[in-house]
Design a protein around this motif. Structure first.
Motif, PDB file in Angstrom:
ATOM      1  N   HIS A 101      -0.162   2.994  13.987  1.00  0.00           N
ATOM      2  CA  HIS A 101      -0.091   4.774  14.824  1.00  0.00           C
ATOM      3  C   HIS A 101       1.675   5.152  15.695  1.00  0.00           C
ATOM      4  O   HIS A 101       2.347   6.166  15.201  1.00  0.00           O
ATOM      5  N   THR A 102       1.357   4.709  17.050  1.00  0.00           N
ATOM      6  CA  THR A 102       2.017   4.279  17.775  1.00  0.00           C
ATOM      7  C   THR A 102       3.599   4.187  17.054  1.00  0.00           C
ATOM      8  O   THR A 102       4.573   5.014  17.516  1.00  0.00           O
ATOM      9  N   GLU A 103       4.180   3.283  15.913  1.00  0.00           N
ATOM     10  CA  GLU A 103       5.333   2.863  15.681  1.00  0.00           C
ATOM     11  C   GLU A 103       5.777   4.392  14.585  1.00  0.00           C
ATOM     12  O   GLU A 103       6.483   3.494  13.581  1.00  0.00           O
ATOM     13  N   HIS A 104       4.441   5.066  14.288  1.00  0.00           N
ATOM     14  CA  HIS A 104       5.028   5.948  12.744  1.00  0.00           C
ATOM     15  C   HIS A 104       5.433   5.303  11.865  1.00  0.00           C
ATOM     16  O   HIS A 104       6.116   4.851  10.925  1.00  0.00           O
ATOM     17  N   ARG A 105       4.076   4.784  11.425  1.00  0.00           N
ATOM     18  CA  ARG A 105       4.372   3.588  10.642  1.00  0.00           C
ATOM     19  C   ARG A 105       3.912   4.560   8.988  1.00  0.00           C
ATOM     20  O   ARG A 105       2.425   4.743   9.112  1.00  0.00           O
ATOM     21  N   GLY A 106       5.020   5.026   8.528  1.00  0.00           N
ATOM     22  CA  GLY A 106       4.551   5.910   7.139  1.00  0.00           C
ATOM     23  C   GLY A 106       4.013   5.308   6.314  1.00  0.00           C
ATOM     24  O   GLY A 106       3.039   6.293   5.708  1.00  0.00           O
ATOM     25  N   TRP A 107       3.600   4.287   6.082  1.00  0.00           N
ATOM     26  CA  TRP A 107       1.737   4.054   4.987  1.00  0.00           C
ATOM     27  C   TRP A 107       0.855   4.567   5.647  1.00  0.00           C
ATOM     28  O   TRP A 107      -0.099   4.295   4.621  1.00  0.00           O
ATOM     29  N   MET A 108       0.562   4.421   6.480  1.00  0.00           N
ATOM     30  CA  MET A 108      -0.635   4.801   7.018  1.00  0.00           C
ATOM     31  C   MET A 108      -0.745   6.048   6.586  1.00  0.00           C
ATOM     32  O   MET A 108      -1.944   6.539   5.780  1.00  0.00           O
ATOM     33  N   ASP A 109       0.215   7.082   6.521  1.00  0.00           N
ATOM     34  CA  ASP A 109      -0.214   8.568   5.904  1.00  0.00           C
ATOM     35  C   ASP A 109      -0.532   8.873   4.240  1.00  0.00           C
ATOM     36  O   ASP A 109      -1.258   9.090   4.163  1.00  0.00           O
ATOM     37  N   ASP A 110      -0.420   7.593   3.819  1.00  0.00           N
ATOM     38  CA  ASP A 110      -0.054   7.639   2.569  1.00  0.00           C
ATOM     39  C   ASP A 110      -1.639   6.815   2.329  1.00  0.00           C
ATOM     40  O   ASP A 110      -2.564   7.586   1.134  1.00  0.00           O
ATOM     41  N   PHE A 111      -1.688   6.121   3.472  1.00  0.00           N
ATOM     42  CA  PHE A 111      -3.480   5.885   2.581  1.00  0.00           C
ATOM     43  C   PHE A 111      -4.520   6.838   3.273  1.00  0.00           C
ATOM     44  O   PHE A 111      -5.379   6.564   2.232  1.00  0.00           O
ATOM     45  N   VAL A 112      -4.019   7.259   4.189  1.00  0.00           N
ATOM     46  CA  VAL A 112      -4.983   8.807   4.785  1.00  0.00           C
ATOM     47  C   VAL A 112      -5.005  10.050   4.024  1.00  0.00           C
ATOM     48  O   VAL A 112      -5.923  10.373   3.919  1.00  0.00           O
ATOM     49  N   PHE A 113      -4.131  10.141   3.138  1.00  0.00           N
ATOM     50  CA  PHE A 113      -3.586  10.790   2.168  1.00  0.00           C
ATOM     51  C   PHE A 113      -4.768  10.688   0.949  1.00  0.00           C
ATOM     52  O   PHE A 113      -5.061  11.276   0.645  1.00  0.00           O
ATOM     53  N   GLY A 114      -4.723   9.420   0.678  1.00  0.00           N
ATOM     54  CA  GLY A 114      -5.497   9.055  -0.522  1.00  0.00           C
ATOM     55  C   GLY A 114      -6.599   9.148  -0.338  1.00  0.00           C
ATOM     56  O   GLY A 114      -7.668   9.060  -1.384  1.00  0.00           O
TER      57      GLY A 114
END
Length: 224
Positions: free
Chosen positions: A108-121
């Motif tokens: 999250h600190t490094e702004h990894r975009g895949w985290m947002d994908d799993f959260v939204f899913g």
């Protein structure tokens, strides 16, 4: 013995004609064969020519305007909430230990975009969508995914609504369910991407070693 005469036909200008009666029995349909399509030249993969690209964005911690929280109707004064009493007599609340919390904090600190994908899913799959709007805030689920332990009580203490209001038990339960699904997807993603896992684990180990060294220095100074 009964003899069966074979009927012979003539082909006249594409029509099938019985020569005995002159009756037209049918016609032939002919067409030219289509040319075979030209083969497509697929480009060959090039080894050691790819580079990891991380999207530089993260979920906005502010409440989203397109997210609605289901309102829980309260009971009239003097009416006993039987559901609440049954909940006290039932099993203890579920508490999930988040094994990859430290890794997700670094991601999250490094702004990894895949985290947002799993959260939204997780929000769309478990929390569902009503009238085109998510029923659970992705920012709440993302905040929950960074917790070491996930439970309804912990989520109610950590997440506050506008005016520092506490979210309801029902909504906190939804947030926990969405976070559990999102974390499960992230665990599978890290399993299938060992390079990403190794990078995050290196950052976690470095931070823990730094904190340990700082604690040792403080203890030595306290000894003096």
């Amino acid at each position: 013995m009964q003899h069966i005469a074979r009927m012979r036909t003539h082909n006249i200008d594409g029509f099938i004609v019985d020569p005995a009666t002159g009756q037209v029995l049918g016609s032939y349909t002919t067409h030219s064969l289509a040319l075979a399509p030209a083969p497509y030249d697929y480009p060959s993969p090039q080894a050691c020519k790819t580079s990891a690209v991380y999207l530089n964005f993260e979920l906005d911690p502010a409440p989203r305007s397109d997210v609605t929280e289901a309102q829980v109707e309260g009971l009239p004064d003097g009416v006993i909430d039987l559901d609440a009493q049954r909940a006290k007599r039932g099993p203890k609340p579920k508490v999930k230990s988040n094994r990859i919390a430290s890794l997700l904090k670094v991601a999250h600190t490094e702004h990894r975009g895949w985290m947002d994908d799993f959260v939204f899913g997780g929000c769309a799959t478990v929390g569902l969508v009503s009238n085109g709007k998510l029923n659970v805030s992705p920012s709440h689920v993302l905040r929950t995914c960074l917790l070491d332990e996930i439970s309804v009580e912990v989520v109610k203490r950590v997440i506050r609504l506008e005016g520092l209001r506490t979210i309801s038990d029902q909504q906190a339960r939804r947030v926990c369910q969405c976070a559990r699904l999102a974390i499960g997807g992230m665990e599978l993603y890290l399993e299938r991407n060992p390079n990403v896992l190794q990078q995050l684990q290196y950052e976690v180990d470095f931070a823990e070693s730094y904190d340990a060294d700082s604690a040792d220095v403080l203890q030595e100074l306290a000894g003096f």
